[in-house]
Write an enzyme that holds these catalytic residues in place. Structure first.
Site, short mmCIF file in Angstrom:
data_model
loop_
_atom_site.label_atom_id
_atom_site.label_comp_id
_atom_site.label_asym_id
_atom_site.label_seq_id
_atom_site.Cartn_x
_atom_site.Cartn_y
_atom_site.Cartn_z
N GLU A 168 125.37 -12.67 44.47
CA GLU A 168 126.66 -13.07 43.90
C GLU A 168 127.88 -12.38 44.53
O GLU A 168 128.73 -11.85 43.83
CB GLU A 168 126.65 -12.81 42.38
N ASN A 209 121.61 -14.61 47.56
CA ASN A 209 121.37 -15.36 46.31
C ASN A 209 122.68 -15.52 45.54
O ASN A 209 123.45 -14.56 45.41
CB ASN A 209 120.38 -14.55 45.47
N HIS A 245 121.74 -22.35 37.70
CA HIS A 245 121.97 -22.29 36.25
C HIS A 245 122.83 -23.51 35.89
O HIS A 245 124.00 -23.59 36.27
CB HIS A 245 122.71 -21.00 35.87
N GLU A 273 116.70 -19.32 40.07
CA GLU A 273 116.94 -18.94 38.66
C GLU A 273 117.15 -20.17 37.80
O GLU A 273 117.99 -20.18 36.89
CB GLU A 273 118.16 -18.01 38.56
N ASP A 275 117.59 -22.86 35.22
CA ASP A 275 117.55 -23.18 33.79
C ASP A 275 118.64 -24.22 33.52
O ASP A 275 119.63 -24.30 34.24
CB ASP A 275 117.64 -21.96 32.86
C1 XIL Z 1 120.49 -11.68 33.60
C2 XIL Z 1 119.29 -11.39 32.71
O1 XIL Z 1 118.63 -12.60 32.45
C3 XIL Z 1 119.74 -10.74 31.42
O2 XIL Z 1 118.60 -10.31 30.68
C4 XIL Z 1 120.64 -9.55 31.71
O3 XIL Z 1 121.14 -9.03 30.50
C5 XIL Z 1 121.78 -9.94 32.62
O4 XIL Z 1 121.27 -10.53 33.80
N1 XIL Z 1 122.32 -14.15 37.67
C6 XIL Z 1 121.38 -13.24 38.12
C7 XIL Z 1 120.45 -12.61 37.13
O5 XIL Z 1 121.23 -13.04 39.33
O6 XIL Z 1 120.10 -11.31 37.51
C8 XIL Z 1 121.03 -12.62 35.74
O7 XIL Z 1 120.03 -12.13 34.85
C9 XIL Z 1 121.49 -14.00 35.36
C10 XIL Z 1 122.57 -14.48 36.30
#
Ligand code: XIL
Length: 374
Positions: A168, A209, A245, A273, A275
Site C-alpha cells: 500500500e 501489494n 477488497h 485479499e 473479499d
Molecule cells: C487487516 C486485518 O484483517 C485486521 O485484522 C487488522 O486489524 C488490520 O489489517 N489490507 C492489508 C491487510 O494489506 O493487512 C489488512 O488486514 C486489510 C487491508
C-alpha cells in the site's frame, strides 16, 4: 530485459514445487480427472484451482486453529495460507532487534502439516508498525527497515511462496503515499526493500501489494510504471498482489485487462485479499468475475480470500467471505468453485506447467526446501 540469475531460477523452482504439493492434494482428494479434457469437477476450492496449476488460499489467524470448524474448513477447502496479522512488523519485531515469530511459525507449521503453500504478508507497510518505528527518521529508519526485512525474510527463507515485500505505498492518483517511509527515505525506499528481501530469501517470489488495483486506473497506472522501471533496471520484483477488497456493486469492467497488462509486462499477478461485501447472487457474480478473470490470465497464479468465515472477517458486517458465520457454503462459494472447475485443463490453464513428475525431478535436483513436499 532481466537476466536469468540463479536467484530467479530459485524463485521459479519454489513456485513449481508448490504445484507438486497441490497436485498431490488433488490425488488425495480423490478427484477424478480425465486426461486432456476440461470436464474434471473437483469438489473443493483448492483441488479445483490446482487443476490449472493455481492455488486457492485464505488469510488465517493462529488463535483460531484450535476451533474445529475453522480448522476443518481450512484444511478441506484451501491449499495455501497467509497470516492475516501474525507476520506484520508490529507482531514480528515489537522491540527493535527483538524478533517474535510464534504466531507466524504456528501458521507455517500448520501449512506444512497440510501440504499448503504460504504467502508472506507483509515486510514493510505504513500501518501496523510498532511504536518504536514511528519515531525514527532518515538513515535510522532506513537501517531499521533493512534489518527488519533481513530478520523476518531470512527466518522464513525457503518456506514462503511469495512475499508482499511492500504494501500500500501508492495514493489513488498514482503518486507515492506520503507515509513516514516515503517522507523519511524518499523514492528509493521501495527498491531498497525489494533488494533486501531478495538477499534474505532468494527463493521467495517478491510482490508489491495494494488495494484499488481492480482495473485500469490512476493508481494501477502508478504501480505499473514502477514495475516497468524495476524490470528495466533489474530491481528484483516477481509479482503484483491485487488485494481485491470489493463490494457487490464494484465495477470490474477492466479488472481482467489490468491483470493481463501486468502479466504482459513480465510479472505474475496474485489475487491476495479477496473479499466482497454483499450477499446472494450479486455477491456471487462479483466473486465469479474475479475468479474467471484470474483463470483467464496465464500469469495469475492464485487467489487468496481475506479470511475463511464471515464470523471472523475484518469486514464482518459486510458478510464478505465464501463461508457464513456458521461455516456454511454461500452462493459465492459455488460461483467460485464453478469458475475454477471451468478453467481446469481448458484455455485458462497456465501454459508454463510441466507435469507432476517433472516438478518432482526439478525439486529434488535443486534440493529446494519446500513446505509439505514429500
Ligand atoms: C487487516 C486485518 O484483517 C485486521 O485484522 C487488522 O486489524 C488490520 O489489517 N489490507 C492489508 C491487510 O494489506 O493487512 C489488512 O488486514 C486489510 C487491508
Amino acid at each position: 530485459m532481466i537476466s536469468s540469475s540463479p536467484m530467479r531460477r530459485g524463485r521459479r523452482l519454489v513456485r513449481l514445487s508448490v504445484a507438486v504439493v497441490v497436485t498431490g492434494g488433488l490425488a488425495a482428494a480423490g478427484v477424478v480427472m480425465s486426461t486432456g479434457s476440461a470436464t474434471a469437477q473437483a469438489d473443493t476450492l483448492g483441488a479445483a484451482a490446482a487443476q490449472s496449476g493455481r492455488y486457492f488460499g485464505a488469510a488465517i489467524a493462529p488463535n483460531f486453529l484450535g476451533e474445529a470448524d475453522y480448522a476443518s474448513t481450512l484444511n478441506t477447502e484451501f491449499n495455501s495460507v497467509v497470516a492475516e496479522n501474525a507476520m506484520k512488523w508490529d507482531a514480528t519485531e515489537p522491540n527493535q532487534g527483538q524478533f517474535s515469530f510464534s504466531g507466524g511459525d504456528a501458521i507455517v507449521a500448520h501449512a506444512q502439516s497440510q501440504g499448503m503453500s504460504v504467502r508472506g504478508h507483509t515486510l514493510v507497510w505504513h500501518a501496523q508498525q510498532p511504536g518504536w518505528v514511528q519515531g525514527l527518521t532518515g538513515d535510522s529508519l532506513r537501517q531499521a527497515m533493512v534489518d527488519h526485512i533481513t530478520g523476518v525474510a531470512s527466518h522464513y527463507a525457503g518456506q514462503i511462496y511469495s512475499w508482499d515485500v511492500v504494501n500500500e505505498a501508492f495514493e489513488e492518483d498514482g503518486s507515492r503515499r506520503q507515509s513516514n517511509l516515503q517522507q523519511q527515505m524518499g523514492d528509493g525506499w521501495i527498491e531498497e526493500a525489494f533488494r533486501a528481501a531478495d538477499a534474505a530469501d532468494p527463493d521467495a517470489r517478491l510482490c508489491y501489494n495494494d488495494y484499488n488495483l481492480d482495473g485500469v486506473n490512476a493508481k494501477s497506472d502508478g504501480v505499473y510504471a514502477m514495475v516497468e522501471d524495476f524490470l528495466a533496471r533489474g530491481v528484483p520484483i516477481d509479482c503484483v498482489g491485487i488485494q481485491t477488497h470489493l463490494s457487490q456493486d464494484s465495477d470490474l469492467s477492466t479488472y481482467q485487462e489490468n491483470l493481463q497488462r501486468f502479466s504482459d509486462l513480465g510479472v505474475d499477478v496474485e489475487i491476495t485479499e479477496l473479499d466482497v461485501g454483499g450477499s446472494g447472487s450479486a455477491q456471487a457474480d462479483v466473486y465469479r468475475t474475479v475468479t474467471e478473470s484470474c483463470v483467464a490470465v496465464a500469469r495469475c497464479t492464485g487467489i487468496t480470500t481475506w479470511g475463511i468465515t464471515d464470523k471472523y472477517s475484518w469486514r464482518g458486517q459486510d458478510t464478505p467471505l465464501l463461508f457464513d458465520a456458521n461455516y456454511q457454503k454461500k452462493e459465492a462459494y459455488t460461483a467460485v468453485l464453478e469458475a475454477l472447475n471451468a478453467a481446469g485443463g481448458a484455455s485458462g490453464e497456465r501454459d508454463d506447467q510441466p507435469d507432476a513428475a517433472a516438478y518432482d525431478q526439478m525439486a529434488r535436483r535443486e534440493s529446494v526446501p519446500v513446505p509439505g513436499l514429500v
